[in-house]
Design an enzyme around this catalytic site. Structure first.
Site, PDB file in Angstrom:
ATOM      1  N   ASP A  49      -6.212 -20.443  14.865  1.00 13.36           N
ATOM      2  CA  ASP A  49      -7.584 -20.182  14.413  1.00 13.36           C
ATOM      3  C   ASP A  49      -7.972 -18.741  14.707  1.00 13.36           C
ATOM      4  OD1 ASP A  49     -10.427 -21.474  13.713  1.00 13.36           O
ATOM      5  OD2 ASP A  49     -10.689 -20.106  15.407  1.00 13.36           O
ATOM      6  N   TYR A  54     -13.411 -11.086  14.324  1.00  9.00           N
ATOM      7  CA  TYR A  54     -12.775 -10.837  15.614  1.00  9.00           C
ATOM      8  C   TYR A  54     -12.126  -9.453  15.617  1.00  9.00           C
ATOM      9  CZ  TYR A  54     -13.233 -15.915  16.288  1.00  9.00           C
ATOM     10  OH  TYR A  54     -13.716 -17.204  16.394  1.00  9.00           O
ATOM     11  N   GLN A 177     -16.914 -26.613  13.814  1.00 10.35           N
ATOM     12  CA  GLN A 177     -16.360 -25.912  14.981  1.00 10.35           C
ATOM     13  C   GLN A 177     -17.498 -25.510  15.926  1.00 10.35           C
ATOM     14  OE1 GLN A 177     -13.913 -21.873  16.046  1.00 10.35           O
ATOM     15  NE2 GLN A 177     -13.090 -23.105  14.385  1.00 10.35           N
ATOM     16  N   SER A 206     -14.073 -23.006  23.307  1.00 15.06           N
ATOM     17  CA  SER A 206     -14.460 -22.827  24.713  1.00 15.06           C
ATOM     18  C   SER A 206     -14.434 -24.122  25.524  1.00 15.06           C
ATOM     19  CB  SER A 206     -15.840 -22.174  24.813  1.00 15.06           C
ATOM     20  OG  SER A 206     -16.003 -21.593  26.085  1.00 15.06           O
ATOM     21  N   ALA A 209     -15.083 -23.469  29.062  1.00 13.51           N
ATOM     22  CA  ALA A 209     -16.334 -22.741  29.312  1.00 13.51           C
ATOM     23  C   ALA A 209     -16.063 -21.285  29.690  1.00 13.51           C
ATOM     24  CB  ALA A 209     -17.148 -23.444  30.401  1.00 13.51           C
ATOM     25  N   GLY A 285      -7.401 -19.883  23.990  1.00 14.59           N
ATOM     26  CA  GLY A 285      -6.911 -18.524  23.836  1.00 14.59           C
ATOM     27  C   GLY A 285      -6.061 -18.175  25.037  1.00 14.59           C
ATOM     28  N   GLN A 291      -0.440 -18.659  30.328  1.00 13.20           N
ATOM     29  CA  GLN A 291      -1.633 -19.471  30.116  1.00 13.20           C
ATOM     30  C   GLN A 291      -1.410 -20.499  29.008  1.00 13.20           C
ATOM     31  OE1 GLN A 291      -4.237 -16.117  29.402  1.00 13.20           O
ATOM     32  NE2 GLN A 291      -5.285 -16.416  31.358  1.00 13.20           N
TER      33      GLN A 291
END
Length: 336
Positions: A49, A54, A177, A206, A209, A285, A291
């Protein structure tokens, strides 16, 4: 990796979607961004996405380069339109027919693909008739430049109106979304029931958060150097609503729950949003490949009811549930 249907369509997407909102083209070098995309692919993520806004179109370019050489049919690529791009002229934002038609062509060029699987209205445009917007989206689908359409951060009433027009035009509006996490649950009372009724899935952003639910921000202490809370270019502004000592203290109370389930705090947060059966995928992300490797372990996790209750008890009254927050945070006029 587990897969779920997107809305009432026949399209399957990975439970974890790789998103490049605050990283590609701005926060991390392109080679690291490519490593993150490849880590996503290696871990079974097939859904990606992005959005034209961006890094003012650079994120799409970076993603297109990173996916070059992959079998296109094995990927689901999502992008969005609404926010200003280019020099910010009077028609460089919004959901007018002109901006949608020009934006899809630019996105396809940067992503190096003939079509996107999902084209999303990044916000609701108060200055363009909804009929014009949905007709333009329908034409994008009929031209083969997008397979499905979706929206982002629309209210339940806006979603219902958009879905009705899309249905009349013979195209499928299959996704919403919104922001959604243990701390931000504003979609639960109105958006989710409406979408369940209409056959629309949530593609949530998110889920951790903006990093707060990883537990790395400690009450009474300055944020770690290099973290999103120290990013003056935009990250710090997005995260500030959660940078409260009461919130951070209660988030630390989630650690025993995560430990008992054998999960990291981030994995617990991502797995939590996936317990909602109206959620098709959680956007994650990354600024480092590690990660990605950590986050994908949330796929397929089933959190027991007792643990879900412990989460609610730990967070208590700090959870935001007001459905009016979607409209409150929406742009009141087209940005320039």
């Amino acid at each position: 990796m587990e897969f779920r249907y997107l809305g009432n369509s026949g399209l399957k997407i990975s439970e974890i979607t790789y998103g490049n909102w605050l990283t590609h083209g701005s926060q991390v070098e392109n080679d690291v961004a490519t490593q993150c995309v490849h880590a996503a692919l290696d871990n079974g993520i097939t859904t990606f996405d992005t959005a034209d806004v961006y890094a003012n179109t650079k994120a799409e370019t970076v993603l297109g380069e990173a996916l070059k050489g992959q079998r296109r049919e094995s990927l689901e690529i999502f992008t969005k339109v609404y926010w200003p791009t280019g020099p910010g002229g009077p028609n460089d934002s919004g959901l007018s027919r002109k901006h949608i038609m020009e934006s899809i062509n630019g996105s396809l060029r940067r992503l190096q693909t003939d079509y996107v699987d999902l084209y999303q209205a990044h916000r609701f445009d108060t200055e363009t008739p909804l009929e014009e917007t949905m007709q333009a989206f329908a034409d994008v689908v009929r031209q083969g430049k997008a397979l499905y359409i979706g929206v982002s951060e629309w209210t339940a009433d806006q979603i219902r109106a958009g879905h009705a027009l899309a249905k009349d035009l013979g195209v499928q509006l299959v996704s919403s979304q919104p922001q959604y996490s243990m701390l931000w649950r504003v979609i639960e009372d109105e958006v989710v029931p409406t979408c369940r009724e209409l056959g629309i899935s949530q593609v949530v952003w998110s889920p951790i958060a903006q990093g707060v639910l990883t537990g790395k921000y400690l009450p009474g202490q300055p944020p770690p150097e290099g973290s999103r809370a120290t990013d003056a270019s935009g990250g710090a502004d997005m995260i500030k609503r959660f940078m409260d000592d009461d919130v951070l203290t209660r988030v630390q109370d989630l650690k025993p729950v995560a430990d008992d389930l054998g999960l990291s705090m981030a994995q617990l947060a991502i797995a939590w949003v996936l317990q909602n059966d109206n959620v098709a995928t959680a956007l994650v992300g990354a600024s480092r490949p590690e990660q990605v490797h950590d986050n994908v372990k949330a796929a397929g996790v089933k959190i027991p009811a007792e643990a879900m209750e412990r989460i609610d008890e730990a967070l208590g009254s700090i959870v935001e549930t007001d459905p009016g927050k979607t409209a409150e945070n929406a742009p009141k006029r087209r940005p320039s």
